[in-house]
Structure formats: C-alpha cells, structure tokens
Design a protein around this motif. Sequence first.
Motif: not given
Length: 467
Positions: A232-249
């Motif tokens: 799902i992370f890879k399919t989102v085209t416009r990633k914001d800081v929150t999405l990046w942080t969630t995936m790092i988590n």
Amino acid sequence: MSSPDIVSFNTMINGYAKQGCPFEALQLVLRMDGLDVEPDDFTMSGLLVCCGQLGDVKLGKAVHAWIGRRNSFSSSNLILSNALLDMYVKCHELKVAERLFQTLKEKDIVSWNTMVAGCAKLGDLELARAFFNQMSTPDMFSWNSLISGYACYGDFTMIKSLLHDMGLQNIRPDSVTMGCLVSAAAEYGGLEQGRSVHGLLIRWQMDIDANLGSALVEMYYKTGNFEKAFNIFKTVTRKDVTLWTTMINAFAFHGYGSKALELFSKMKEELIPNEITFIAVLAACSHCGLVDQGIKIFNCMASYGIEPGAEHYGCLVDLLGRSGRLGEAKLVIERMPMKPTRSIWGAILNACQSHGDEEIAEKALTELLKLEPDDDGGYMLLSNMYAAEGKWCNSNEIREAMGSKGVKKTAGCSSLVVDGITHSFVAADKKHPRWVEVRSITNFLKGEMDVKADFPLFSMHPSLSSD
C-alpha cells in the motif's frame, strides 16, 4: 509601521492564531495596550483562538467578561459566539460550553459542529449523539466527528449503525470517514474491520491519499500483515511525512532496523523529516541494536532545526540501556535539558533488569516512584530482578513495600474482538456477563468436562461437535 491601527493588529493577531502561534499573538495584544489601540470584536475572536490552543480557560473567561461588558456577545455576532464555544470546548469546559450554547438565540452549522466534535473528542459520546440528533441537516463534518469519537473507543457496532444511517440518507463516506475507521481498526487490532473498510475503498474506487494510506499501513502492520502494508505504501503516489514515518514505524515494529534506516535515507531525498519521524527512526535503532547509527541520527537532529525533546532523549536512553551501556544512559539523563519522564526511568529500569545493575535500578525506581507512586510496574521489575539473582529477601522486601503502600499488582489480561466488540478476561474472572460459558469451554478444552454435557456455546457454534 510607525503607528499600526486596529486593522493592522487584527490581521497579525488572527494570522498568528490561525498558524498556531498563540504567544506571538498575545505579545501583539500587549503591544496594542501600550499604544492605546482599543481592541474590538475581531481582536477578541483571535484571542479566543489563542486561549483554546493554550488551554488557558482563565484567560478565556477574562475575554468572555470583556465581551459581556462591551455587549458584543449577541445573537447577531455568531463569529464571536462560535469562537467562545470553541474556546470552552478546547479547554475541556463542556458544561460551560453547553450552557453558553443553550443561551444562543441563533445557531449555525458551525455552532452545532463545535459541540458535536468537542463532546466526541472529550469522550462524552452520549452528549455528542444528543447534539447530533438535534441537528436539522448534519453535514459531512458532523458525521465524521461522531464516527471519529466512537472509533477512538473501538465501538464498531455503533459505527456500523451510523454508516447504515448515512446510507439511508444517501450520504457517501469520504476519505476522512474511512481513515477514522481504519485507524480504529489498527488501534484495537481489528483486522477484519480494517479489511472490510479497505474493501469498500476498492469497491467505491476511492483514491488512497497519504492520509488514508497512513491509516491502512498502520492497520496492516499492527495486525501482522507487513507485506500488505508495504504494498500500500508503494502505491500511494504523493507521500507525505506522516506516511513515510508510519512505514518507518512498520519496519521497526517487525524488527527490520536496517530497512527502516534505508527508508529514512530515501525520505530525506524528497521531504524534510519532523520530530515524529526522528522518534520512529530512533525507536527502530533501539529495537534492532543499531547503537552507533542511533547516536549519529540523534546528533544530526539539530541540522534539521529540530531540538530533541523528552521522547527523543527517551529513545536514546533506551538505545544505550538495551545495549548494556547503562553508564552512558545515566549520563544522558543527567545532562538532559528537561526533567526525565516516567518512560525514561522505566527504560533504564528495564535495561537494569536485563543487565543486572542493581545500583542504577534502585536509583531509577526511586525517581520513578516520585512521578507515579501508585504504579506497580517499577516495583515488579526490581523485585523480579532480585529474584532472578536469588536475592529473595530483597525481592520480598519490595513486595512488602508494595503492600504497605497499598500498591497492587495489575492482573494480566487477555482480550479478543467479536463482532466489533472487545472482550477482556483475567484469570478466574467472574465479571464478564458470560463467564459461566467461558469457564465451561475452558474446562472442556482441558478435558475436565463431559463432551455430551449441556453446553450453551454449542448452540452458537455448531462446529464444536463431539467429533
């Protein structure tokens, strides 16, 4: 400006208030007073926003009194009325807000939504629902506020009812609604509920933006489906800081510390990390034993204009403690610019238990009890540490100290979600309304009960047969 007028001041005050800079706005109010510029209703409106942001109800009531003296507070001044309502709600003064709301002769959708959202956010869902039911035409914000309130408590049964009501009125949930549902499923481990919401998103062909993507990633990784979260992370085209942080988590949660650092490096090529991102990265280093990398990341925060807070220091202390570098962890605590929090002393105490450092453990427990004297966790950690080393007298002394202070050990609890309702159980628990059936099935599984006995659960679960 040599002599700014009331319009200039109001523009700046309200601008600061909208940008979440209440102290700067208050300084301008003081400057107005020094220049003998008389405040008006627009000044007070901006000031009320600042009071809500600061949670300063005392100042808010002073502004309310000023409005009363000026007779500005009337049914025709809805902007000021709504600002007052919002201030009291944000200051957790629901009863005052409710009384004020009842005195308003004229109310608009903002007035109603302020009360619905405020009550829901503060956990008074019964009152929130009462206000919602009185609204003639609730808008999307009204529905989302109520659904969000129930989602915070994992009440999926009520959420289903609200979604059904929306369908009857031909109102289609938006991305905010779906994000609330997915976040609730992630918080309460409701994989089936989360997957159902994801299915609706696909069926309705709704775009998964960064907000929805973050919620879905969190839901899937917390319920064990890491690969689905990453897809799902890879399919989102416009990633914001929150999405990046969630995936790092997510990487940290599943023990992929190196992958978390790789993702952090990729993120920095596109976006500037924030405070929460650094907490996620430091936690990943801590959980995976990447000590040197964690220290390096902590030291580079200043280059991004971020001053380390208590949470960042807590991650650093945990990082050093887990690796056995308790002396360095203690030194970090002594040099912190703020007082250590409960989590920091707890991290030290956990590390001491793993590495058997009694001296630092006793110091950590002393400080921990100053912050939370009724918490049993610190006592049990130190008692168990003594017991592991065969120092039974010391272990018993800790438990006796707990008894003399009236501190009781919190019982371990198991829970499961059935039809959106969370059921919790402790050993020999008779408080659950169906404890007799729970005891019966437990005895049956242990072989202590006749298969042909009259067992109520069989009527509900035909698959439980004598075979």
